[in-house]
Design a protein around this motif. Structure first.
Motif, PDB file in Angstrom:
ATOM      1  N   TYR A   1     -18.786  42.851  31.653  1.00 33.29           N
ATOM      2  CA  TYR A   1     -17.746  42.562  30.662  1.00 33.29           C
ATOM      3  C   TYR A   1     -18.257  42.910  29.262  1.00 33.29           C
TER       4      TYR A   1
ATOM      5  N   SER B   1     -11.660  39.579  40.063  1.00 29.19           N
ATOM      6  CA  SER B   1     -11.464  39.385  38.634  1.00 29.19           C
ATOM      7  C   SER B   1     -11.963  37.996  38.238  1.00 29.19           C
TER       8      SER B   1
ATOM      9  N   CYS C   1     -12.384  35.072  34.681  1.00 29.63           N
ATOM     10  CA  CYS C   1     -12.151  34.732  33.274  1.00 29.63           C
ATOM     11  C   CYS C   1     -12.801  33.387  32.983  1.00 29.63           C
TER      12      CYS C   1
ATOM     13  N   ILE D   1      -8.731  31.387  26.420  1.00 32.05           N
ATOM     14  CA  ILE D   1      -9.239  32.177  27.537  1.00 32.05           C
ATOM     15  C   ILE D   1     -10.254  33.136  26.932  1.00 32.05           C
TER      16      ILE D   1
ATOM     17  N   PHE E   1     -12.875  37.990  30.030  1.00 27.34           N
ATOM     18  CA  PHE E   1     -11.922  38.312  31.079  1.00 27.34           C
ATOM     19  C   PHE E   1     -12.308  39.687  31.613  1.00 27.34           C
TER      20      PHE E   1
ATOM     21  N   GLY F   1      -6.020  41.033  37.533  1.00 32.68           N
ATOM     22  CA  GLY F   1      -6.263  40.395  36.239  1.00 32.68           C
ATOM     23  C   GLY F   1      -5.038  39.667  35.725  1.00 32.68           C
TER      24      GLY F   1
ATOM     25  N   ILE G   1      -4.964  35.638  34.913  1.00 31.40           N
ATOM     26  CA  ILE G   1      -4.619  35.101  33.588  1.00 31.40           C
ATOM     27  C   ILE G   1      -3.364  34.242  33.680  1.00 31.40           C
TER      28      ILE G   1
ATOM     29  N   SER H   1      -7.809  39.427  22.210  1.00 28.53           N
ATOM     30  CA  SER H   1      -7.928  40.677  22.947  1.00 28.53           C
ATOM     31  C   SER H   1      -8.153  41.842  21.997  1.00 28.53           C
TER      32      SER H   1
ATOM     33  N   SER I   1      -3.713  45.672  27.719  1.00 24.83           N
ATOM     34  CA  SER I   1      -3.834  44.227  27.498  1.00 24.83           C
ATOM     35  C   SER I   1      -2.622  43.682  26.758  1.00 24.83           C
TER      36      SER I   1
END
Length: 182
Positions: free
Chosen positions: A63, A103, A105, A117, A120, A132, A136, A154, A161
């Motif tokens: 990540y 995935s 997070c 959050i 991710f 994903g 989420i 983000s 995204s």
């Protein structure tokens, strides 16, 4: 080197008169969600388990590598300790299919009780399959059962995204900037 971050307008205003060499490190959108647009629970999405700790730590390292284009890589051993704490506090979630993690997070608790959050990540070979988004959406839904609002941040440049988060129900609140002062 120092990092200075805040809302885009604040950082721009403060640094206008600076005689330091500045480099934009990361531009992002800060999002808020108080209601999901749609919710469909068909996936195995649960807090992470200690049996998966090494795979989870590797995913968190990837990540950081992806998110910062190799400019903020993390040491596996330090991430392993971080992941262990997140597992113990139920602040790292994963989506599995056929017992394989697709995935992950993390959840960051804030002083005002609105969770964020955090990191991710979806494995590269599992992207664009909805994993994903499902993760989420589920984590946001779970958090909205105990709080009125959930936040996330983000990358400003990520069109994918933006679409995903808007479809889930997140609304952009403001832009943030992280500047590297040399």
């Amino acid at each position: 080197n120092y990092h200075f971050s805040g809302t885009n307008s604040l950082v721009t205003e403060i640094l206008k008169s600076s005689n330091k060499k500045l480099e934009i490190f990361k531009n992002r959108f800060f999002y808020s969600c108080s209601k999901l647009n749609l919710f469909d629970k068909k996936n195995e999405i649960l807090p992470c388990h200690k049996n998966d700790i090494e795979e989870l730590a590797e995913m968190v390292c990837k990540y950081f590598e992806d998110e910062y284009n190799g400019r903020n890589n993390k040491d596996f051993d330090s991430i392993l300790l971080q992941v262990e704490k997140q597992i113990e506090s139920n602040t790292m979630w994963n989506l599995k299919h056929n017992w394989k993690i697709k995935s992950i997070c993390s959840i960051i608790q804030t002083d005002n009780r609105n969770p964020i959050i955090g990191s991710f990540f979806t494995k590269r070979n599992e992207r664009n399959l909805g994993h994903g988004t499902a993760l989420i959406r589920t984590v946001t839904n779970n958090l909205l059962k105990i709080t009125n609002e959930v936040w996330l941040i983000s990358d400003k440049e990520s069109i994918t995204s933006k679409k995903v988060f808007n479809n889930i129900g997140y609304k952009p609140i403001y832009e943030t900037t992280d500047v590297l002062i040399k």
